[in-house]
Design a protein around this motif. Structure first.
Motif, mmCIF file in Angstrom:
data_model
loop_
_atom_site.group_PDB
_atom_site.id
_atom_site.type_symbol
_atom_site.label_atom_id
_atom_site.label_comp_id
_atom_site.label_asym_id
_atom_site.label_seq_id
_atom_site.Cartn_x
_atom_site.Cartn_y
_atom_site.Cartn_z
ATOM 1 N N TYR A 81 25.905 -74.674 -96.518
ATOM 2 C CA TYR A 81 24.698 -74.211 -97.117
ATOM 3 C C TYR A 81 24.911 -72.742 -97.212
ATOM 4 O O TYR A 81 25.193 -72.132 -96.185
ATOM 5 C CB TYR A 81 23.569 -74.551 -96.643
ATOM 6 N N HIS A 82 24.690 -71.956 -98.188
ATOM 7 C CA HIS A 82 24.975 -70.596 -98.201
ATOM 8 C C HIS A 82 23.444 -69.785 -98.031
ATOM 9 O O HIS A 82 22.581 -70.072 -98.858
ATOM 10 C CB HIS A 82 25.390 -70.077 -99.665
ATOM 11 N N ARG A 83 23.413 -68.760 -97.223
ATOM 12 C CA ARG A 83 22.189 -68.125 -97.139
ATOM 13 C C ARG A 83 22.439 -66.832 -97.715
ATOM 14 O O ARG A 83 23.332 -65.973 -97.441
ATOM 15 C CB ARG A 83 21.962 -67.732 -95.456
ATOM 16 N N ASP B 141 21.203 -60.336 -91.448
ATOM 17 C CA ASP B 141 19.913 -60.159 -91.627
ATOM 18 C C ASP B 141 19.477 -58.685 -92.005
ATOM 19 O O ASP B 141 19.316 -57.653 -90.996
ATOM 20 C CB ASP B 141 18.973 -60.611 -90.315
ATOM 21 N N PHE B 142 19.760 -58.427 -93.256
ATOM 22 C CA PHE B 142 19.747 -56.992 -93.645
ATOM 23 C C PHE B 142 18.312 -56.276 -93.560
ATOM 24 O O PHE B 142 18.260 -55.108 -93.377
ATOM 25 C CB PHE B 142 20.523 -56.880 -95.049
ATOM 26 N N THR C 291 8.550 -58.943 -93.572
ATOM 27 C CA THR C 291 7.850 -59.738 -93.160
ATOM 28 C C THR C 291 8.498 -61.386 -93.150
ATOM 29 O O THR C 291 8.393 -61.719 -94.319
ATOM 30 C CB THR C 291 6.319 -60.090 -93.514
ATOM 31 N N HIS C 292 9.381 -61.714 -92.272
ATOM 32 C CA HIS C 292 10.074 -62.774 -92.578
ATOM 33 C C HIS C 292 10.398 -63.596 -91.563
ATOM 34 O O HIS C 292 10.325 -63.222 -90.296
ATOM 35 C CB HIS C 292 11.343 -62.517 -93.200
ATOM 36 N N PRO D 96 20.037 -51.834 -90.912
ATOM 37 C CA PRO D 96 21.002 -51.760 -91.932
ATOM 38 C C PRO D 96 22.449 -51.672 -91.278
ATOM 39 O O PRO D 96 23.534 -51.697 -91.965
ATOM 40 C CB PRO D 96 20.719 -50.303 -92.606
ATOM 41 N N ASN D 97 22.535 -51.694 -90.108
ATOM 42 C CA ASN D 97 23.788 -51.781 -89.185
ATOM 43 C C ASN D 97 24.537 -53.012 -89.083
ATOM 44 O O ASN D 97 25.596 -53.269 -89.024
ATOM 45 C CB ASN D 97 23.864 -51.338 -87.967
ATOM 46 N N GLY D 98 23.918 -54.043 -89.864
ATOM 47 C CA GLY D 98 24.569 -55.330 -90.125
ATOM 48 C C GLY D 98 25.024 -56.127 -88.857
ATOM 49 O O GLY D 98 25.553 -56.949 -88.830
ATOM 50 N N LYS D 99 24.200 -55.819 -87.682
ATOM 51 C CA LYS D 99 24.599 -56.610 -86.616
ATOM 52 C C LYS D 99 23.634 -57.895 -86.263
ATOM 53 O O LYS D 99 24.275 -58.681 -85.606
ATOM 54 C CB LYS D 99 24.338 -55.619 -85.157
#
Lengths: 453, 275
Positions: free
Chosen positions: A178-180, A144-145, A97-98, A149-152
């Motif tokens: 800035y690093h996320r 946004d993992f 939940t984000h 999980p496919n990383g798209k």
């Protein structure tokens, strides 16, 4: 949910927005020409046929929804502001939940002689690359993992993005202040391919931590049928080294469920190349990169075994992870048969080979495969009907080990505003030595009912 | 010495020269031998194309209504920008507004007279620009009865022609010509039959014949409007598929000519700005 990251991004974006709006204001009266609110609401459900490795925390299904509105405002000169927030609710994992600010930027452009300049200020998403099995050279944004999980799917990235377009090509510069960090699923979440990560404790090589200024540049151009891009990135890696520090984690039992790993982001330099040759119904694709500075992901178990573990700290453990230069590549092609068997449907066939010099210690962008020596075979059946019905099938197989996955997707529009997405992601087999062995039971089915406005 | 007539003869020649050159170019074959139907067909196509020269650029909107045999309807809404390119095919940018799940998707085409077109697709969800194959000319556009080929401007060089006859079309008189694709593999049709009025060379009807030469589709065009006192543009295009009974009505609106559009708006950078 890591509020800190989101707060920083929001604060930063607000600064950018305020600064750039003021800058524009100082030069000209803004006359708004158009504005538009669009977006999507998606009801989603995931079902895992097998119980997870951690049944006391994980559940076999999860429901939730996604909100993704987009506001676009344009003035008479074509300058614009785009704001695109994102929110997901997940019933099983509070971490999943984000929310995120995918995009919040001011876009300015104009002429400079025969050429053109463009500036994007704020949070945005940038895509580099041509291949389908993974996006190897694409590095500007964190993925946004939690989404897939496919990383798209990617997180918004604060940036100053300057583009210079001329006859000789397109030159882009990125200032990334800035690093996320990548956020990993929580204890209630499935698809924890690398085990459980401490999202609150993030370690950086740079003393400036997430505020280290990163830079990237890219040159791209089309030469007839050839589209080519050359890129460089210098700064904080988007992929974490997962560090196992006692007592929260036992390096001797790397696949122990109670282990909590700490993500560590090194300073890296990456040179990337992406190219596509388009000849009739053929697309030939290449992505390649060279990276230095990365401390490699997991493994080194033997070395840590040999070390006396009592009383050692993060730095000592980190010292065991070798800094290695490496190259990785994806090469492949795509061929489309149009209007097959006299129908309106097209069939596209894809094949790609993924290589990573680090071998099985490569923690990749997309999971659950390591993609060190892996073949990808895909098929796309597009019916080209009113409902835009599409079926995609993707098979990934490791050439040297017994790790194989099969994914299938079905998409169909139900009406002008509603659409349906169904997918399955199956782990057919997994080598016990694979670093993602903890995710071996996480095959799933997923359903989306989407409303677009 | 008969000096006097010399002047008038020469001045008449000077006056007539441009007309002679023109009639030599256009009419010479008919002087030497009767113009072949192929020559007349090519002449009409060339002249129709020449009359559209110099429009510079234009923008417009397209609204499509797709109907199946049972009368069920589905809508498409898009914006179109076209830039004229001298000595090559035009550049165009299409941005989709409806259906909403593909909103913001954009298609950039650099058409060419001889070689295959260059096409890039912009996918807003991934912010990805993807170079796509342009050999899919016969495929359905957005599930409609129009193919990409039907919607792209017919470059003169991409067909050979044959004039058939003149016949009345409404209040006008039309020439009826056949056109055959030069690159047979790149087209979904074996031939097209085109009705154009003799006054303004506007196309009013096209019949499409598939590779087995059976009559597949008919396009009727109407509601023409004239822009900048010169350029004719269609208002309504109706495509009927005789094989499936499906039809698509395409309504053009909001034509604007010679806007601020520049070459740079038709680059990959410009494509990413489309929304």
């Amino acid at each position: 949910m890591r509020d800190g990251a989101a707060r920083y991004a929001l604060a930063l974006t607000t600064i950018w927005l305020a600064a750039s709006v003021l800058a524009v204001e100082a030069h000209a009266e803004i006359e708004f020409a158009a504005w538009e609110l669009s977006g999507r609401v998606s009801l989603e459900s995931r079902y895992f046929p097998r119980t997870g490795i951690d049944p006391s925390h994980q559940s076999s299904n999860t429901n939730g929804f996604v909100l993704e509105p987009k506001l676009y405002v344009e003035d008479v000169e074509g300058r614009s502001v785009t704001v695109l927030p994102f929110f997901r609710y997940d019933s099983a994992d509070p971490v999943r939940t984000h929310w995120d600010l995918r995009e919040a930027y001011v876009l300015l452009f104009g002429e400079l002689g025969e050429n053109e300049w463009e500036v994007r200020l704020g949070a945005d998403r940038v895509f580099w690359g041509v291949t389908e099995s993974q996006h190897l050279v694409d590095i500007v944004n964190q993925i946004d993992f939690l989404e897939h999980p496919n990383g798209k799917v990617k997180l918004g990235q604060p940036m100053v993005h300057v583009t210079w377009t001329a006859d000789w090509g397109v030159l882009e510069f990125f200032g990334l202040p800035y690093h996320r960090p990548r956020i990993f699923p929580g204890q209630g979440g499935r698809l924890r391919f690398a085990g459980l990560l401490d999202n609150e404790r993030v370690e950086y090589q740079s003393g400036a931590e997430e505020w280290h200024p990163d830079f990237a540049a890219r040159y791209s151009h089309s030469f007839g049928p050839l589209d080519i891009g050359v890129s460089v990135f210098d700064g904080t890696s988007r992929e974490a080294t997962l560090v196992c520090v006692p007592p929260a984690c036992n390096p001797r039992e790397i696949s122990d469920l109670s282990n909590v790993l700490i993500p560590y982001y090194a300073q890296i330099r990456q040179f990337g190349l992406d190219a596509q040759l388009t000849l009739g119904a053929w697309l030939f694709k290449l992505e390649a990169m060279h990276r230095s500075g990365e401390r490699n992901a997991l493994g080194l178990q033997q070395e840590s075994n040999a070390t006396e573990l009592r009383g050692i700290g993060f730095e000592d453990i980190l010292g065991l992870y070798r800094e290695e230069e490496y190259v990785a590549a994806v090469v492949g092609g795509e061929y489309t048969f149009y209007s097959v068997f006299g129908s309106t449907a097209d069939i596209g066939l894809l094949a790609e080979w993924n290589y990573d010099e680090r071998g099985r210690q490569a923690l990749p962008r997309r999971q659950p495969l390591t993609l060190d020596n892996d073949f990808f075979f895909g098929a796309l059946l597009a019916f080209n009907d009113v409902e835009s019905t599409e079926i995609k099938v993707a098979f990934l197989t490791d050439a040297s080990r017994a790790t194989r996955t099969l994914a299938a997707e079905f998409d169909r529009r139900l009406s002008d505003q509603w659409s349906l997405h169904v997918e399955s992601s199956s782990i057919l087999s997994m080598d016990p030595d694979d670093i993602q062995w903890v995710g071996r039971r996480d095959s799933f089915f997923e359903f989306h009912l989407e409303y677009n406005f | 010495m008969r000096m006097i007539p010399a002047y008038p003869v020469r001045s008449v020649l000077v006056l007539l020269a441009p007309c002679l050159v023109l009639s030599l170019w256009l009419g010479m074959p008919s002087l030497v031998h009767p113009a072949t139907p192929e020559e007349i067909g090519l002449k009409i196509a060339t002249e129709a194309s020449a009359r559209d020269d110099g429009f510079g650029n234009f923008t417009a909107t397209q609204a499509m209504v797709l109907r199946n045999k049972q009368g069920q309807e589905s809508r498409r809404q898009l914006r179109v920008k076209v830039l004229e390119v001298t000595d090559d095919g035009d550049k165009s940018l299409m941005v989709f507004d409806e259906p909403r799940d593909v909103k913001g998707t954009a298609l950039l085409t650099h058409a060419h007279k001889q070689e295959a077109d260059d096409q890039w697709l912009y996918l807003p969800a991934l912010k990805r620009v993807k170079r796509i194959s342009s050999s899919n000319r016969s495929g359905s556009f957005m599930g409609s009865e129009f193919s990409y080929e039907d919607l792209s401007a017919p470059e003169v060089e991409k067909y050979t022609y044959r004039y058939l006859r003149d016949e009345p079309c409404g209040k006008l008189t039309c020439t009826v010509c056949e056109r055959f694709p030069v690159d047979k593999k790149a087209s979904g049709y074996s031939r097209q039959v085109v009705w154009q009025d003799k006054d303004e060379l506007r196309t009013w009807k096209v019949e499409y014949y598939d590779r087995k030469d059976s009559h597949l589709k008919t396009l009727t065009i109407g509601n023409y409007t004239q822009h900048l006192d010169r350029y004719w543009r269609a208002g309504e295009m109706t495509m009927v598929n005789h094989l499936t009974g499906k039809s698509t009505v395409l309504n053009w609106a909001a034509y604007q000519f010679r806007t601020k559009l520049k070459e740079r708006d038709f680059s990959k950078t410009g494509l990413k700005r489309a929304r």
